[in-house]
Structures are given as structure tokens and as C-alpha cells.
Enzyme design. Structure first.
Site: not given
Lengths: 551, 551
Positions: A41, A112, A148, A302, A305, A412, A522
Site C-alpha cells: 500500500e 480503498k 489493507c 545507569s 536493566i 514509567e 509529560k
């Protein structure tokens, strides 16, 4: 009939390169005896082209590119994806089209009908939906072409407790009346770890229901947040997959259609969730670097992980020689943070730099002292450290022409447990669509053969190390619990009562939802995050910044 | 018939408060003898509710709020805006509705036919378009109700050189067959300085064309980037405006419809561009502060015109006692920068703090020295200063519960002439939709009665003061030229050739367009910017981050 599935990786807006690639594949496929080459597409523009579609110059250039490809399309037929003009006097000016070309000219334009306009999709912003359907003859075969979403009309859309189809019409119900022998579907279907199986089920169900074989060609490659996994398919009329192109890479493969369909084939099972995510994220990183003309990345290490997983993915994606890890210890950094990060860098073979942050910390303390007199230490001082680290990473990136990879995870991002312009900074968020518990699973996958991520980074209690003896659980519920609540609220869009009635502590649920709702501002300024789930933060989830509602 | 135009300022998602406000206005209007109270589009949810509409809990709560309002709706009829369920089995689950209630119950539901899905609008993301039209009787009068965009069907949509209607149907052509005596339109039509006149022309043209009076009620208030100007109207059948509610504030005003229409009235002309923008931006600031539960703002004062204008707007919007200006001089700051900023703060009566940045600058120089050895100073060192200032502003904001107002203008946002996480930081961009030359005009407007912004801030050559003797013109063409090119490329979406052929220097045009295209990644992470033009950066302009196209 020989059909070539051209699972390519076009770049949005790069008409010259996309056009060249398409033309070359048509020519080489024709030379190899193909009768029909199928591209994804909007393959001429790359998907998603977004508001480039509102520039008349871009539309003119695209039309010229299509004409140029058509002229070169001899010796085989081809189906390419491109916008085409809406010739009706009213309605949006463009149609999202599949253009069949043969004998050096445009033969048939299929348009489409179903325009996804939800989650990350905005197609009705640009296109008029089509309501007419047709077939064409290629090499004596009567084909119909869908685009699609046209195959997804009866995919149930969850709205509250009700499952409904969000589309008023079913293209396949119309197309079946035309009795085609083959359905071609050209797609730009973005990756989510649990969507490949859904997609295959949708297509197989259609093939079986209408007793018509289906060839589906999907885009591959990553375009900022969206990753396209490819996985193009040939499905027989019984609804069985008889061919699947590789995932997460380009592939141009020619099949003898009749033979492939009648012989059948043993298709390998899909990879597991973490293998998929690993391959998706490495593609996401390498394509972002390549398509933005960059070469190098820098990551703040840091010892935890998240940054370890990002560094491992980056080293795999663009080569360890292009990855720099910067350790930025402070007075609150534990000894193991430094040694874990050092061990990681050494395991991965990436460049390692250590820059202590105490001098600028002291500088800010000193200049802020007169203003902060009489106040108590709070999150302000923690944010200062996080922002100093971001400043160092950005300075390194500016000086040495690298980009900063962000290492925040979805837990987070959801709870706002991160500092804006601090650890939330970066050009691309690699783990922004993975909950912390999934980051652990991914770390285990990365370490499956040998230890790349130090065991200590995996086993120690997560900490931001921004004040003495800090642990994530000081501010957040344990991730095992937290992530389950987040998944229900963010991904499944369940409300408070539903989550509580599933057995979660009422106060915890309320607190978590409050954190999510209060941190929209944020996330508004967060970098694009590689999307690996069906509901990522970013463009696919739009919540008013000034909303007062708590769901 | 007495009609009350209830031009209110609902908060997105604040169902309780919106419902309470609507109910109180219905009751007081009924007591005052009104026959019909008209509220804006989606007044129950606030506009735009965005993805809150995808939460079933939110839809259930909204339906309950609507029922509650209906029960209280006695003594007068009312028309409120709310989503309502699509009762058809297929299609999007919601309709964007105008709900007529009288005698304590829902009387008629009118549904929106034209769903704007362009620029900042995404309505097809949530709603199914309606294609059926009806009338209702209120106080013996036959009315038809349309919703915002329903009146804009033949507004030409510029696509390249072609003007076309993007909608396949015309609601008013259908409605006229039903022969209503009055058209009500409920709107949530966002502000752009040149759109109020357009809007009035659209509505007057419809009234005149169909020879039916029109009552239009628009939302007011600001919801993050979008500002709603109100300016609700009564238009007679000749297409003349006979009543206009005030701009940029709430107003609940009752008119004797027949008397108003037959008497006519002298409507004052619309305010000039800078007065409109000034009022829009102060509303934008105060509503953002109020609706996010904040109280105080902090602004970095450079002595330049941008921060001066933002400080003046903020002082007007939320009171000078709630505004803090921080001066952050460096070794490159000129003496007049400091004195100009001091004079500004004193003129405005805002709190002023000075925090020199040399200590952290020295700290970063020292810790980066080993890494930067052998490199030359470049933009890196400039960015460090900008980021130190952002860090100080954010630290102040964190410590004293304020938000940072961003002071970047549209010329800077367009060209990427700003530092990400530096001067591009902040919760809300006040001038992000004003070109630099417009900022000068706004400064002159602010100083129209007395000098609030020091003359020197206005007359001196713009400089970022991040290195010795720096001027904006070192990196950019003069703003007079630059802004004209930017306006053509960004706002008018003209291409390179068109702009060059209008008489601009070819190299300059190419360089400017390159700067715009290359800084998409910066704007992606920019704060929401108050929208005052018809084409602002942000949600209304979506360009792929990995695009290779140069228009």
C-alpha cells in the site's frame, strides 16, 4: 501465473528512491519470468506519508512517479500503491489506490473503501472512501484488488461491552459478486506483537469464507514510531497459509501461484513474543538511524536493566562500534551501578565513557541556594540530577553527531515516573511501549545464549538512584501489580471499577489511574516511541491535556 | 420566541461541572422567561474530548449526564451538544449530536453530517456521519438544528490550484426541503485571527441563500492549544448579523427572536488582528493555568522581545503577582539585556530573580573537557547554556509549584532556531504560532497606551546571546524576508518554485525550506502552542519524521 511478492521498505516522501526501487524490481522480475509483481500500500510515497499528501507539489510529483513506473512496466504486470485523484467534483481530493499497470501503461485503478481512522491511523484526513468495486484480467486471470483495511470490515471493534463493526459496508461482499479468481491485498499493516496472528486469521477467514485464494503483500521497515513487519502471505481457498515471506526484512519472492496453492506447504509457526519484539525494536532503531541520515547513538548507562536492554538492542541494530554508553555517577550512585554498566559495555563491545555529575550538581546547588533558602529537598533536586545527565548526553550527541536513545519504559511513561528534559529526553524511545515486566522478559531473551546484560542489572531492585536508598517501590506499587493495572487501563481501556472488581486493591488502582491521568503533559513532549503493542502512547492515544475526567 | 444563547466555557472531560453549569443556565433562563436555551457543540463533554470518547465509562457517564439535564429541563426547551449512540448495527459507535430537550425529556436528536477531519480536527476518528435530517417544533416554531461544520459544506478547500468542497453532501440543501423557520447551529469553532470574518461570512451567506434566520452558538475558552472565541450570532434572513455575543468570554444572553430579527441592529466591527490575538493569548494562558489546576508561572527573561511579550501577556492573564521572571545572565549577556529585563519586570510589577549561570557552565566545561579534547567550540556550547537556563526554570517551577511558559516564536519553531530541552522547554508555548514580525506588532499593541515593554527590547537587533556578538541574522535571513517565506511554505503550503517565482532569492528559499524540514524532530517534542493562525505547528500539521521529501 507467476506472482512476485515485493515486500519492500519504502521511505516516506522519498519518491525518487522508492520509484527507482519499484522500477528495478519490476524489471528484474519481468526478466525472471514473473507475470505480476505486487507492491505494498502507498509504496510510491511510503506509509504513512501524513500531511505530505496535502502539498500539491508532492501529489504532482507522486503522479509523475507513477507515470514513470507505468512506462517501464513491460514484460510483467505490476500493482503499486499510490494516491490517485478523486475525479468526482465533491469529496476529499484523493483516493488511496492500488494501480494495476501492464504493457507500459496504467490498466486499472482500484480504490480503498475502508479508511482506518482510529489509533495511529488518520486516513480519512486525506482520502475519500470508495464504494465501487471491479476486477481486471492479468495473464488471463480475473483478479480483484483490495487495500489493507478493506479486508478488516468485520473485525470486531471493542466499544465498551459491545463488539461492532465500525464500517458500514463489506468490500468482500461486493467483490464476491464479481467472481474473481484471486484476491490481491496490498497492505501497510504496522507491527504489534499480538497482531500478526490476528492479521493472518482475518485474511485466512476471508479466503475460506469466499473460497478465493488471497495474496497479501505488506510493507516492511520502520518509520519512526511505526514498525512494519512484512510477513506477506499466500493463502489458498481453504484458508490455509501456503507461503509467508520473512518478518522484519525486505524480500522479493516469486511464486508459481497454481503450484504453490495446490501443493500447499508447511509454514513454520510464528516466533514467540520476545523474539518478535527484539527483531522489531532492532529494525526500529536501525531504520530510524538510516532514514534520518544518522550513524551513531549515545545512551546513558545507569547500571539498570532499561539502559542495558537499549544498549544491547542498539549494538545489534547498528553495530557496537556506533554505540557510546555514558556512565554519569553521582553521590547517590551505588558501586554496583558503575560496575554493572562497565560490565555491560564490555560484554557488548561498545565505547564507554564516565562523566561524574557532581561538579554541575554543586554549581546548581550554589546558584539556587539564595532562591531555595528555607525550602526542603524534594523532587526538584532529583530532577536536577536527571536533567544534568540529559544535558551531558545531548552535549555529547551535538559534539559528535550522534543521537540520544531514550531508555524510559512504558510503566514509567504511564505513571510519569521520569523527568521531563531529563531521563525522558532523546530522539527515539526504544522501550516506551514495553512495560517494565516486559523489559525483564526481553532482557532474558537477549541473554538467552550468553550473558550480555549483567545478572546483577536484572536481579537488583530497580532504583532511580536520585536520593539515598531510593527504590522505585517507594513511589510505585511493585511492577508485577502495577503493570497489570496499567495494561487494563491503558491497553484495554478498562475503567476503575472494572479493574478493582478484577481483584486489585482499590486505593492502588485509584492512585495508579491518577498518576496516568496527571502525566499527560509529560507524555505530550516525549520522543516518538517504537510501537510494539496494539495501544502505545503517542499518536495512537490522544487525551486532552486539560481534561478533568478520571475514567 | 425568546432564545437564550449560552456561550459557555466547558472543560473537556469535566462532566460534573459542565452538567451543573448547563442545568443552572437552563433553570435561570426558564425563570427569566426564555423559550429555548442553546448551548455549544459537545457542551456536555467539552470540545475536543479526543480519546475520552473511546472509553465506555466516559460514554456511559456522558449519557447519564444528558439524562440528568433532560430531567431538569422544564419551563424552557434546551439544545445541548453531546455524543449519542449510533443505533445502526454497523459503523462508528457514536454520533455527534445536538439534543433538543423539553418538558423534562429528550425530544429530538439531530446528528452531525459533516465531520471535519483535517488540520486540528479528527472527528471521523470517533463519529459516524449522519445523512438524515429533520425538524422539531419548539414553542410553535419549526426549527432545524445543524452542528458546526454542517454549515461549511461549500467552503472551498484549497488543494493545489483546485478549490473543491471536501464533502459529498450539503446538509442545508437537504434541510431546506423541510422548510424550517429557523436554523440553529451549535459550534465549537476554534479561533484563528483571520477566521472569525470567514465564519461570519459562511453563516450569513447560508442565511441569505436559504432565506432562513440562523442562530449560531459557539464555545468560548481555551483547551490547551485550541482557543475558542465565542462570538455567537443571530443572523436575519437577509444574511445580516443582528446580534453578536462578546469574544473570548462567557455570555448567556436572551433575545426576543422576532424583535431582534425585525429591528436589526448596528453590530460593531470586529477588533483588529493584534487586539484579537492579545485577547486570545491571555485567555489561552489563563484557561491553561485554571484548567490544569495551576496558579503561578515562571518565565526566563532574556531582555529580548519574545520573553517580554510573554511576561506582559501572563501578567494580564493571571495577575502580575502570579508571574515570576528569572534573569539568567552569562558571560555573553550584554548589559542592556539585564537592564531591559529589569525594567520590564518593574513595568509589569512581576517578581524578578537573577541567577547567573556561570557556575554550572564552568562545571560542565570541566567535566566535558576530557571528552571534548581536540574539538572546536560549536553549537554544543551554545546549547549547554540554553539547557542550563531551562534546568533553572524547571527547578524553580518544581520547587514553587509553578509552570514554565515557553517564549519561542513561530519563526524559531519553523527554522529549528532553538535548543530542544533548552529554550524550547515549557508547559505551554505562548508565541509558538506568531512569526517574529507578528511578535513585534503584538509588542506595539501591548505598548499602545504606556510603555510596558522597554523600547530597547523592541529596537535592538535580536540575539540569542550564546556566543560573542551573536545575532539572529548570522544564522537566519532577516525576519522581514524569512517570515514571508515561512508563511508561504508553512501556512499556504506553497512549494519551492512557487515561492521563488514570487520574487524571493532561490538560495534563501532553499535554505529556509531545508531548515524547516530538518527540524521536524524538534517540533515533535515541543510544548503545545496556543493556536492563533489557520495553520499552526502541532497537531494540525503532521509531517513524517523520517521523510526525505523537500517540497
Amino acid at each position: 501465473m507467476k506472482v512476485t511478492l515485493a515486500q519492500i521498505n519504502p521511505q516516506p516522501g522519498n519518491l525518487d528512491a522508492n520509484c527507482r526501487m519499484i522500477t528495478e524490481i519490476i524489471k528484474s522480475s519481468a526478466a525472471a519470468g514473473s507475470d505480476l509483481v505486487v507492491f505494498p500500500e502507498l509504496s510510491v510515497t511510503g506509509y504513512p506519508p501524513l500531511d505530505l499528501l496535502t502539498y500539491s507539489r508532492f501529489i504532482d510529483d507522486t503522479a509523475a512517479a507513477v507515470q514513470k513506473i507505468a512506462l517501464e512496466c513491460t514484460g510483467t504486470a505490476a500493482i503499486i500503491g499510490a494516491p490517485s485523484p478523486n475525479t468526482k467534483k465533491r469529496g476529499k481530493p484523493l483516493l488511496n489506490s492500488a494501480i494495476l499497470m501492464q504493457n507500459g501503461r496504467i490498466d486499472t485503478i482500484f480504490n480503498k473503501a475502508l479508511l482506518p481512522t482510529y489509533d495511529v491511523f488518520d486516513e480519512y484526513r486525506y482520502f475519500e472512501p470508495s464504494s465501487s468495486f471491479q476486477t481486471a484480467i492479468v495473464n488471463g486471470m480475473k483478479i480483484a484488488v483490495t487495500i489493507c483495511e478493506d479486508m478488516w470490515d468485520d473485525q470486531p471493534f471493542l466499544h465498551g461491552k459491545e463488539h461492532r463493526s465500525i464500517y458500514a459496508i463489506s468490500p468482500m461482499e461486493e467483490i464476491k459478486k464479481l467472481e474473481p479468481e484471486l484476491i490481491i491485498n496490498i497492505s501497510a499493516s504496522p507491527f504489534a506483537h499480538n497482531r500478526i496472528e490476528t492479521r493472518e486469521t482475518v485474511f485466512c477467514t476471508k479466503a475460506k469464507k469466499y473460497q478465493i485464494p488471497v495474496v497479501m503483500v505488506n510493507q516492511t521497515g520502520a518509520n519512526s514510531d511505526l514498525i512494519f513487519d512484512g510477513g506477506s502471505l499466500i493463502i489458498d481457498r481453504a484458508g490455509e497459509i501456503v507461503a509467508r515471506l520473512p518478518l522484519f526484512r525486505e524480500s522479493v519472492t516469486t511464486y508459481d501461484l497454481k503450484k504453490t496453492i495446490t501443493t500447499g506447504a508447511k509454514i513454520p509457526p510464528l516466533p514467540g513474543k520476545m523474539e518478535l519484539i527484539y527483531d522489531a525494536l532492532t529494525l526500529g532503531i536501525s531504520d530510524y538511524i538510516k532514514k534520518t541520515g544518522q550513524k551513531r547513538v549515545v545512551i546513558g548507562l545507569s547500571g539498570g536493566i532499561d539502559s542495558a536492554v537499549v544498549a544491547a538492542l542498539a549494538a545489534q541494530a547498528i553495530g557496537s562500534e556506533n554505540v557510546t554508553g555514558i556512565l554519569m555517577p553521582s553521590r547517590y550512585s551505588s558501586a554496583h551501578s558503575v560496575t554493572d554498566a562497565e560490565e555491560l559495555a564490555s560484554n557488548l563491545g561498545i565505547q564507554r565513557i564516565t562523566i561524574g555529575i557532581e561538579l554541575p550538581v554543586a554549581g546548581f546547588e550554589k546558584i539556587l541556594e539564595p532562591v531555595f533558602t528555607g525550602t526542603r529537598p524534594d523532587v526538584t533536586e532529583e530532577n536536577i540530577q536527571a536533567r544534568i545527565r540529559a544535558l551531558i548526553l545531548m552535549a555529547y550527541a551535538n559534539k559528535f553527531s550522534a543521537i540520544v536513545l531514550n531508555t524510559s519504559n512504558k510503566s514509567e511513561a504511564a505513571t510519569g515516573y521520569g523527568t521531563l528534559y531529563g531521563d525522558m529526553a532523546g530522539a527515539l524511545s526504544v522501550l516506551g511501549d514495553l512495560y517494565k515486566t516486559e523489559v525483564y522478559e526481553l532482557a532474558a531473551y537477549i541473554n538467552r545464549e550468553r550473558t550480555l546484560i549483567p545478572q546483577s542489572s536484572i536481579t537488583k531492585a530497580p532504583s532511580a538512584e536520585l536520593k539515598p536508598d531510593q527504590h522505585d517501590t517507594d513511589s510505585l506499587p511493585p511492577y508485577d501489580t502495577l503493570d497489570k493495572i496499567l495494561f487494563r487501563y491503558v491497553d484495554l481501556q478498562q475503567d476503575r471499577e472494572t479493574i478493582i472488581s478484577a481483584g486489585f486493591d482499590e486505593e492502588t488502582v485509584k492512585r495508579v489511574i491518577r498518576l496516568i491521568d496527571l502525566s499527560e503533559y509529560k507524555r505530550f513532549q516525549a520522543p516518538p516511541a517504537l510501537r510494539v503493542s496494539a495501544k502505545a502512547f503517542g499518536n495512537g492515544r490522544r487525551i486532552p491535556l486539560v481534561s478533568a475526567h478520571r475514567i
